[in-house]
Scaffold this motif. Structure first.
Motif, mmCIF file in Angstrom:
data_model
loop_
_atom_site.group_PDB
_atom_site.id
_atom_site.type_symbol
_atom_site.label_atom_id
_atom_site.label_comp_id
_atom_site.label_asym_id
_atom_site.label_seq_id
_atom_site.Cartn_x
_atom_site.Cartn_y
_atom_site.Cartn_z
ATOM 1 N N PHE A 1 58.527 35.206 36.524
ATOM 2 C CA PHE A 1 58.505 34.845 35.115
ATOM 3 C C PHE A 1 58.101 36.036 34.249
ATOM 4 N N LEU A 2 57.032 36.708 34.636
ATOM 5 C CA LEU A 2 56.562 37.847 33.847
ATOM 6 C C LEU A 2 57.530 39.021 33.916
ATOM 7 N N GLY A 3 58.170 39.188 35.069
ATOM 8 C CA GLY A 3 59.131 40.280 35.206
ATOM 9 C C GLY A 3 60.285 40.164 34.241
ATOM 10 N N ASN A 4 60.682 38.943 33.911
ATOM 11 C CA ASN A 4 61.744 38.741 32.930
ATOM 12 C C ASN A 4 61.350 39.263 31.556
ATOM 13 N N MET A 5 60.033 39.401 31.336
ATOM 14 C CA MET A 5 59.516 39.922 30.070
ATOM 15 C C MET A 5 59.178 41.405 30.171
ATOM 16 N N GLY A 6 59.431 41.999 31.334
ATOM 17 C CA GLY A 6 59.117 43.413 31.519
ATOM 18 C C GLY A 6 57.660 43.672 31.837
ATOM 19 N N ILE A 7 56.932 42.622 32.250
ATOM 20 C CA ILE A 7 55.513 42.760 32.587
ATOM 21 C C ILE A 7 55.367 42.726 34.104
ATOM 22 N N GLU A 8 54.708 43.722 34.654
ATOM 23 C CA GLU A 8 54.600 43.876 36.097
ATOM 24 C C GLU A 8 53.355 43.186 36.648
ATOM 25 N N LEU A 9 53.578 42.250 37.555
ATOM 26 C CA LEU A 9 52.504 41.629 38.327
ATOM 27 C C LEU A 9 52.822 41.905 39.794
ATOM 28 N N PRO A 10 52.045 42.751 40.490
ATOM 29 C CA PRO A 10 52.379 43.145 41.863
ATOM 30 C C PRO A 10 52.013 42.056 42.873
ATOM 31 N N GLN A 11 52.845 41.040 42.921
ATOM 32 C CA GLN A 11 52.527 39.826 43.675
ATOM 33 C C GLN A 11 53.577 39.592 44.764
ATOM 34 N N LEU A 12 53.100 39.279 45.964
ATOM 35 C CA LEU A 12 53.949 38.836 47.058
ATOM 36 C C LEU A 12 53.527 37.423 47.464
ATOM 37 N N ARG A 13 54.206 36.884 48.460
ATOM 38 C CA ARG A 13 53.847 35.547 48.917
ATOM 39 C C ARG A 13 53.821 35.510 50.444
ATOM 40 N N THR A 14 52.939 34.707 50.969
ATOM 41 C CA THR A 14 52.863 34.485 52.401
ATOM 42 C C THR A 14 52.787 32.982 52.647
ATOM 43 N N LYS A 15 53.077 32.571 53.863
ATOM 44 C CA LYS A 15 53.185 31.138 54.145
ATOM 45 C C LYS A 15 51.977 30.635 54.923
ATOM 46 N N GLY A 16 51.457 29.495 54.499
ATOM 47 C CA GLY A 16 50.405 28.808 55.229
ATOM 48 C C GLY A 16 50.956 27.539 55.856
ATOM 49 N N ASN A 17 50.462 27.194 57.041
ATOM 50 C CA ASN A 17 50.947 26.037 57.789
ATOM 51 C C ASN A 17 49.802 25.071 58.057
ATOM 52 N N VAL A 18 50.044 23.782 57.840
ATOM 53 C CA VAL A 18 48.982 22.788 57.907
ATOM 54 C C VAL A 18 49.527 21.504 58.541
ATOM 55 N N LEU A 19 48.645 20.774 59.203
ATOM 56 C CA LEU A 19 48.975 19.404 59.604
ATOM 57 C C LEU A 19 47.797 18.505 59.265
ATOM 58 N N ARG A 20 48.095 17.219 59.190
ATOM 59 C CA ARG A 20 47.024 16.230 59.049
ATOM 60 C C ARG A 20 47.190 15.187 60.143
ATOM 61 N N THR A 21 46.085 14.700 60.602
ATOM 62 C CA THR A 21 46.112 13.679 61.648
ATOM 63 C C THR A 21 45.949 12.293 61.050
ATOM 64 N N ASP A 22 46.268 11.312 61.847
ATOM 65 C CA ASP A 22 45.862 9.952 61.514
ATOM 66 C C ASP A 22 44.344 9.854 61.668
#
Length: 450
Positions: free
Chosen positions: A222-243
């Motif tokens: 979103f910010l990049g479309n405005m020419g504003i740099e946010l040095p952000q990446l993404r990583t994945k977290g994995n979760v389960l829930r039990t009964d």
């Protein structure tokens, strides 16, 4: 298997023509800022491209912890915990917050030394954490059998329910006169006389004098479309829930191979404590230099690969106008496939080590994308001071897996900055322009795997 279902929030009746502040993103950072702002007497509109808490704010572990924080975050986390403690009474709702205590086990002497250092950091804030021997740690969880050297126990650490908390706060915003608009992506921010004057959403325009971008992993785009740099990446977290698990523990536990915490339904949220495989994207290469200092510390904990995320990013437009369909309308909710082998292994370790879980059954598995910055510390800041920054445009993003617990304090700080009141804590560590003003960018070693 689809992601968790947050409690529903009804859309406000109509898109307002004007609000004092428009908040982009209906996760923990956005809705808590909205709550603080409406309690300061401002009119607020929350615009969410999907549904409230649809992404990482409902997919995280649900921890509200002071322990294993970067010291730059600790003052804000102390404030966050104070706000969590009073949140249910404040909003007349149920966030599931409980101060249950968390036990951080150490399987090696080196790990135990790390816990000693963590204890020293907490003691500066008069937090009554303490080191436990192996016997003392295991005694807190009768029937548990783990090969550990000892543990750090913090009775002040707690938990809340991600699928309940953010929707409950959003409903409180509405009850106070704020508005919430789901399936309503903001396309662009408009300016007049050199400052924010409004936003264009897919459903119409809202005039305003301030905008907070709290879009999680979408904030960079979103910010990049405005020419504003946010040095952000993404990583994945994995979760389960039990009964529900009969005779399960009240306290939360972290071991090198798993984490677990009780849920209000009697089940348990269980996750792997090991980092997930990181999928490279084009931004991984664009931001390689920015993240290099962190990689030097954490390379042993990072497993790289190219998968669907790389090609998905290539297809995603990086520029668009207010009259065009935005990327946020094409992808309402990110719902990545969990790494089942990783979380299944975590559950098997729990089952083999802890008698109450021998017959535990899985109710659901999911994954979520975590927004990460080079120093693993969030941005809660005005955009002034950076290239193409705009007066009236603010950011609250890059929480790097620490955002749920930190969210209440982040909302308070963002509201203080937007209204120009005295900040609840020193905002200097969270400024956006630290990435462009020559400051040393460093991450606390080991913080990614916590």
């Amino acid at each position: 298997m689809p992601g968790p279902k947050p409690d529903p929030v009804e859309n406000s009746a109509a898109l307002p023509k004007h609000a004092d502040v428009v908040i982009i993103g209906g996760g923990i950072a956005g809705v808590t800022a909205a709550l603080e702002l409406v309690d300061k007497g401002l009119t607020v509109a929350v615009c969410e491209k999907g549904h409230i808490a649809g992404e990482q704010s409902s997919r995280n572990w649900g921890w509200v912890r002071l322990t294993h924080r970067d010291t730059r975050e600790l003052p804000l986390m102390v404030e966050s915990q104070r706000l969590w403690q009073g949140m249910d009474a404040r909003i007349g709702g149920d966030t599931g917050y409980v101060r249950c205590g968390v036990t951080y086990t150490a399987a090696t002497e080196a790990a135990l030394e790390g816990e000693r250092q963590a204890l020293e950091e907490l003691q500066q804030y008069q937090i009554p954490a303490r080191l436990l021997s192996r016997e003392e740690a295991l005694a807190q969880f009768p029937g548990l059998s783990l090969d550990i050297k000892g543990a750090l126990y913090n009775p002040y650490d707690g938990r809340a329910e991600p699928q309940k908390a953010v929707p409950a706060i959003a409903r409180a915003v509405q009850a106070r006169g704020g508005s919430v608009h789901q399936d309503c992506a903001v396309r662009v921010v408009e300016t007049a006389a050199g400052r924010v004057s409004g936003v264009v959403t897919e459903k119409g325009r809202i005039s305003c004098s301030a905008v907070l971008v709290a879009g999680g992993v979408w904030s960079r785009l979103f910010l990049g479309n405005m020419g504003i740099e946010l040095p952000q990446l993404r990583t994945k977290g994995n979760v389960l829930r039990t009964d529900p698990v009969p005779d399960g523990p009240e306290g939360t536990l972290k071991f090198r191979e798993f984490t677990m915490r009780r849920r209000t339904d009697g089940g348990y949220t269980i996750a792997s404590a090991m980092p997930s495989r990181y999928q490279l994207t084009p931004d991984s290469f664009r931001l390689f230099k920015d993240f290099l200092p962190t990689l030097r510390n954490e390379w042993r904990n990072v497993s790289l690969g190219i998968g669907p995320a790389f090609f998905e990013a290539l297809r995603t437009p990086r520029r668009w106008s207010g009259v065009e369909e935005s990327p946020f309308e094409r992808m309402r909710v990110l719902d990545p496939v969990p790494d089942e082998a990783r979380i299944d292994h975590a559950l098997e370790v729990v089952k083999s080590a802890y008698a109450p879980f021998r017959n535990a059954t899985v109710a659901q598995k999911w994954a979520g994308y975590i927004d990460v910055l080079p120093d693993i510390v969030p941005v809660i800041s005005s955009t002034e001071g950076v290239r193409n920054g705009i007066p009236g445009l603010f950011v609250s993003s890059g929480f790097s897996g620490h955002g749920f617990g930190l969210g209440t304090g982040a909302g308070r700080l963002a509201a203080d900055l937007i209204t120009g009141t005295t900040p609840v804590v020193d905002p200097e560590p969270f400024r956006l322009h630290r990435f462009s003003d020559g400051s040393e960018i460093r991450a606390k070693e080991g913080v990614i795997q916590r």
